[in-house]
Write a protein that holds these residues in place. Sequence first.
Motif, PDB file in Angstrom:
ATOM      1  N   LEU A 196      11.964 -18.205   3.321  1.00 26.59           N
ATOM      2  CA  LEU A 196      12.939 -17.123   3.347  1.00 26.59           C
ATOM      3  C   LEU A 196      12.643 -16.054   2.296  1.00 26.59           C
ATOM      4  O   LEU A 196      13.495 -15.212   2.008  1.00 26.59           O
ATOM      5  N   THR A 197      11.440 -16.089   1.741  1.00 28.83           N
ATOM      6  CA  THR A 197      10.999 -15.030   0.832  1.00 28.83           C
ATOM      7  C   THR A 197      10.076 -14.085   1.596  1.00 28.83           C
ATOM      8  O   THR A 197       9.130 -14.540   2.240  1.00 28.83           O
ATOM      9  N   GLN A 198      10.372 -12.810   1.515  1.00 27.46           N
ATOM     10  CA  GLN A 198       9.581 -11.828   2.271  1.00 27.46           C
ATOM     11  C   GLN A 198       9.402 -10.557   1.445  1.00 27.46           C
ATOM     12  O   GLN A 198      10.359 -10.013   0.896  1.00 27.46           O
ATOM     13  N   VAL A 199       8.170 -10.100   1.350  1.00 31.25           N
ATOM     14  CA  VAL A 199       7.839  -8.897   0.593  1.00 31.25           C
ATOM     15  C   VAL A 199       6.926  -8.016   1.430  1.00 31.25           C
ATOM     16  O   VAL A 199       5.952  -8.485   2.020  1.00 31.25           O
ATOM     17  N   MET A 200       7.255  -6.739   1.452  1.00 38.05           N
ATOM     18  CA  MET A 200       6.388  -5.748   2.088  1.00 38.05           C
ATOM     19  C   MET A 200       5.812  -4.849   1.001  1.00 38.05           C
ATOM     20  O   MET A 200       6.561  -4.260   0.217  1.00 38.05           O
ATOM     21  N   THR A 201       4.492  -4.753   0.940  1.00 39.28           N
ATOM     22  CA  THR A 201       3.838  -3.883  -0.030  1.00 39.28           C
ATOM     23  C   THR A 201       3.183  -2.723   0.694  1.00 39.28           C
ATOM     24  O   THR A 201       2.530  -2.907   1.727  1.00 39.28           O
ATOM     25  N   VAL A 202       3.356  -1.525   0.145  1.00 40.91           N
ATOM     26  CA  VAL A 202       2.777  -0.308   0.709  1.00 40.91           C
ATOM     27  C   VAL A 202       1.774   0.261  -0.289  1.00 40.91           C
ATOM     28  O   VAL A 202       2.083   0.410  -1.475  1.00 40.91           O
ATOM     29  N   ALA A 203       0.577   0.566   0.200  1.00 38.80           N
ATOM     30  CA  ALA A 203      -0.487   1.131  -0.637  1.00 38.80           C
ATOM     31  C   ALA A 203      -0.603   2.622  -0.385  1.00 38.80           C
ATOM     32  O   ALA A 203      -0.570   3.076   0.767  1.00 38.80           O
ATOM     33  N   THR A 204      -0.737   3.387  -1.466  1.00 39.61           N
ATOM     34  CA  THR A 204      -0.947   4.835  -1.376  1.00 39.61           C
ATOM     35  C   THR A 204      -2.190   5.191  -2.178  1.00 39.61           C
ATOM     36  O   THR A 204      -2.345   4.756  -3.320  1.00 39.61           O
ATOM     37  N   LEU A 205      -3.062   5.996  -1.566  1.00 40.44           N
ATOM     38  CA  LEU A 205      -4.294   6.436  -2.210  1.00 40.44           C
ATOM     39  C   LEU A 205      -4.157   7.895  -2.610  1.00 40.44           C
ATOM     40  O   LEU A 205      -3.716   8.724  -1.812  1.00 40.44           O
ATOM     41  N   GLY A 206      -4.509   8.206  -3.843  1.00 41.33           N
ATOM     42  CA  GLY A 206      -4.395   9.574  -4.339  1.00 41.33           C
ATOM     43  C   GLY A 206      -5.646   9.999  -5.073  1.00 41.33           C
ATOM     44  O   GLY A 206      -6.604   9.232  -5.253  1.00 41.33           O
ATOM     45  N   ALA A 207      -5.643  11.248  -5.512  1.00 36.15           N
ATOM     46  CA  ALA A 207      -6.773  11.794  -6.259  1.00 36.15           C
ATOM     47  C   ALA A 207      -6.855  11.132  -7.625  1.00 36.15           C
ATOM     48  O   ALA A 207      -5.872  10.586  -8.141  1.00 36.15           O
ATOM     49  N   LEU A 208      -8.038  11.191  -8.232  1.00 32.18           N
ATOM     50  CA  LEU A 208      -8.209  10.609  -9.563  1.00 32.18           C
ATOM     51  C   LEU A 208      -7.305  11.294 -10.582  1.00 32.18           C
ATOM     52  O   LEU A 208      -6.913  10.695 -11.584  1.00 32.18           O
ATOM     53  N   GLY A 209      -6.956  12.543 -10.314  1.00 33.10           N
ATOM     54  CA  GLY A 209      -6.052  13.259 -11.215  1.00 33.10           C
ATOM     55  C   GLY A 209      -4.621  12.787 -11.144  1.00 33.10           C
ATOM     56  O   GLY A 209      -3.785  13.194 -11.953  1.00 33.10           O
ATOM     57  N   ASP A 210      -4.300  11.890 -10.179  1.00 33.24           N
ATOM     58  CA  ASP A 210      -2.941  11.360 -10.043  1.00 33.24           C
ATOM     59  C   ASP A 210      -2.687  10.151 -10.937  1.00 33.24           C
ATOM     60  O   ASP A 210      -1.672   9.470 -10.780  1.00 33.24           O
ATOM     61  N   VAL A 211      -3.591   9.864 -11.862  1.00 30.78           N
ATOM     62  CA  VAL A 211      -3.419   8.709 -12.750  1.00 30.78           C
ATOM     63  C   VAL A 211      -2.143   8.858 -13.574  1.00 30.78           C
ATOM     64  O   VAL A 211      -1.650   9.970 -13.788  1.00 30.78           O
ATOM     65  N   GLN A 212      -1.620   7.716 -14.021  1.00 31.08           N
ATOM     66  CA  GLN A 212      -0.430   7.723 -14.879  1.00 31.08           C
ATOM     67  C   GLN A 212      -0.856   7.936 -16.325  1.00 31.08           C
ATOM     68  O   GLN A 212      -1.672   7.193 -16.865  1.00 31.08           O
ATOM     69  N   ILE A 213      -0.310   8.971 -16.957  1.00 34.39           N
ATOM     70  CA  ILE A 213      -0.609   9.255 -18.359  1.00 34.39           C
ATOM     71  C   ILE A 213       0.262   8.362 -19.234  1.00 34.39           C
ATOM     72  O   ILE A 213       1.477   8.271 -19.035  1.00 34.39           O
ATOM     73  N   LEU A 214      -0.343   7.692 -20.205  1.00 39.18           N
ATOM     74  CA  LEU A 214       0.374   6.765 -21.073  1.00 39.18           C
ATOM     75  C   LEU A 214       0.515   7.360 -22.467  1.00 39.18           C
ATOM     76  O   LEU A 214      -0.465   7.774 -23.079  1.00 39.18           O
ATOM     77  N   ASP A 215       1.751   7.396 -22.959  1.00 35.37           N
ATOM     78  CA  ASP A 215       2.035   7.914 -24.303  1.00 35.37           C
ATOM     79  C   ASP A 215       2.594   6.763 -25.123  1.00 35.37           C
ATOM     80  O   ASP A 215       3.791   6.677 -25.385  1.00 35.37           O
ATOM     81  N   GLY A 216       1.698   5.831 -25.497  1.00 39.92           N
ATOM     82  CA  GLY A 216       2.160   4.628 -26.183  1.00 39.92           C
ATOM     83  C   GLY A 216       1.352   4.326 -27.423  1.00 39.92           C
ATOM     84  O   GLY A 216       0.629   5.173 -27.947  1.00 39.92           O
ATOM     85  N   LEU A 217       1.465   3.078 -27.878  1.00 37.89           N
ATOM     86  CA  LEU A 217       0.832   2.677 -29.127  1.00 37.89           C
ATOM     87  C   LEU A 217      -0.565   2.112 -28.937  1.00 37.89           C
ATOM     88  O   LEU A 217      -1.290   1.935 -29.907  1.00 37.89           O
ATOM     89  N   GLY A 218      -0.949   1.826 -27.692  1.00 34.85           N
ATOM     90  CA  GLY A 218      -2.249   1.225 -27.440  1.00 34.85           C
ATOM     91  C   GLY A 218      -3.359   2.251 -27.335  1.00 34.85           C
ATOM     92  O   GLY A 218      -3.140   3.462 -27.408  1.00 34.85           O
ATOM     93  N   SER A 219      -4.572   1.741 -27.140  1.00 30.58           N
ATOM     94  CA  SER A 219      -5.736   2.622 -27.014  1.00 30.58           C
ATOM     95  C   SER A 219      -5.890   3.161 -25.601  1.00 30.58           C
ATOM     96  O   SER A 219      -6.630   4.121 -25.373  1.00 30.58           O
ATOM     97  N   GLU A 220      -5.197   2.555 -24.628  1.00 31.13           N
ATOM     98  CA  GLU A 220      -5.284   3.006 -23.242  1.00 31.13           C
ATOM     99  C   GLU A 220      -4.522   4.317 -23.075  1.00 31.13           C
ATOM    100  O   GLU A 220      -3.394   4.462 -23.532  1.00 31.13           O
ATOM    101  N   GLU A 221      -5.166   5.304 -22.410  1.00 31.33           N
ATOM    102  CA  GLU A 221      -4.572   6.629 -22.267  1.00 31.33           C
ATOM    103  C   GLU A 221      -4.014   6.893 -20.876  1.00 31.33           C
ATOM    104  O   GLU A 221      -3.158   7.748 -20.701  1.00 31.33           O
TER     105      GLU A 221
END
Length: 705
Positions: free
Chosen positions: A344-369
Amino acid sequence: MSQTLQTSVAGRTLKIDYGKVGMLSNCALLVSYGDTVVLINANASNEPREGVDFFPLSIEYEERLYSVGKIPGGFIKREGKPSEKAILHARAIDRPLRPLFPKGYRNDVQVVCTVLSVEQDNLPDILAINGASMALCLSSIPFDTPVGAVSVGIVDGEYVINPTLEQREKSTLNLTVCATKERIMMIEAGGDEIPEDSMYDAILFGFEECKKIVAFQEEAMQKFGKQKVIPTLYEVDDTLEKEIRAFSFDMLNEAMYITDRDKRNEAIDEVKERIDEEFSEKYPDSGADIADVIYRIQKEIVRNMLLNEHRRPDGRAFNEIRPISCEVGLLPRTHGTGLFTRGLTQVMTVATLGALGDVQILDGLGSEEFKRYMHHYNFPSYSTGEVRPLRGPGRREIGHGALAEKALDPLIPGEDKFPYTIRLVSEVLSSNGSTSQASVCGSTLALLDAGVPIKRPAAGIAMGLITNEDLSKQEILTDIQGIEDFFGDMDFKVAGTEIGITAIQFDTKIHGLTIECINETLKKAREGRLFILRKINECIPEHRAEVSKYAPKTYTMTIDPDKIRDVIGAGGKVINKIIAETGVKIDIKEDGRIFVMAEDSVGAKRALKIIEDLTREVKAGEIYLGKVTKITNFGAFVEILPGKEGLVHISKLDFSRVNKVEDVVSVGDEILVKVTEIDNQGRINLSRKDAIKDSEDKNSKEQQK
């Protein structure tokens, strides 16, 4: 009076400063590891909170961007709501500590971990777990079982405690182990398909180091610890409990043995109504107590059923997985979809493909940008058949999304092989146990349907545990459903491929697991994972050969990195003009790779041609079709490539004498010109008559053939 105590962990100094700051807190510590410093404040209310049936523990992880020498972005220029990473770190602190408080403790407890300074070699989140445990142990709050935490990596085949930034970049494992001196309380792991044996050895390696940190905290308790208060613990009235048990135990026992979930819930609701009718007048203000007694009876019945009768509520064997179905391509206009159903567990996942410029910008404490691959998880009220307001994602949703993202991250192809930004959204349609692991399975289906060339399919499964009071007896359950999670002792989620593990998240409601139990759980989880992977393979054995016709298409080219400035132009003028004229998205990498993304090939090819012309070198002796841009009394300026002009002197316009330039050409005319010279200053000299002569000679030769 300020006190300092320190020890060595992985060759670096772990230090606590007690009594130096936060004089009004029950306990305030400055905890440092190398140059990373976290301020910990622990406080509790004097009296239990009225009207609650849970322990109100609040863990806050506060990121301060000054800790890494940053000023917050945006208009406000100060920290706002917690980042996703801060929320995940707060959850990681909460999970090992919560089970160690006394049962029935209802006082509000708050632990605030404020990150003051960050050295990237020493992670503040690991330090915060140790600091929170230390602060609670030194305070007068009734918490006296220290918890140690370490990070474990695998670098060049060797296990490493608290790996540095350079080591983390090389490591195939990112494992967090939290433990008391006797048992493991929490595991959080992400890995590059780590075999079960290697994962077990890494956990054991981290466990041994945790014991040393626990010993350090015990030393601190002996030296600086406050006397613990004797708490008022919540207890149900003994007479009320006996009466309800006598009235309802047999009815609840009969209802709990119904294998069909809906029928079982209906029967339990009927019993609750009868209990309410029987006791509401006699105990009008004891609704919470009555509910608590019913919960205890149900828990007792389920645990007896599992431990002593070796029977699961739905009749399955302990290692049996609920019926599974997989489907892809449900939604016609999305880029990829996967529907995964397990019981009785059901999940639907939807994938979306975008341009490389659509990356998520991170403003945090780590080295990942930035993040090129994102996974989001939604858990609406209808997934459990309930009615409640729809809000934004809470801590649970963020945590489950991050776990599924971690499980698939090592399998996502690099941008050189698949130049897209990828976003997955898992919609929980029905929930009865382990929707996060169903999200891993649904996401694998969606990625394959979207044509993403992942390394291998991944699947996830949740394992459960039932123990007796003294922890001497236990049963491990494969693929736990809601009732087993609710009344059980652990939720041990394991995701991975046929090769090995990519993610683990383990929580417990008891005082931890033995290392032997963890080893057995990992092995049984692998058996279940392989079963699910076979079902996924039956549905879609490999990724689509092409991306969806509705997904944007990506075209690539490589230029000399020194020519990037010619493509961008001053203030982005040139590249913005190309985008406006062609309707494409353009991403440029420092190494000269250019990615052009467009809905159709016409605009993409036009943009590529413009970029090619912009970066071409003008060569002497070549003929170009150029446009007249300016006329003077001594000649005409002609643009032969974008941004590159040359001069056709009046004497080079025609074979006969030209009195006025305007007699031969006008601004806007397209004419053939030949590059006769590029002087030392880079100025280009052109000739129209030489271009005409060369063209005539070429035509004459072709006619003779």
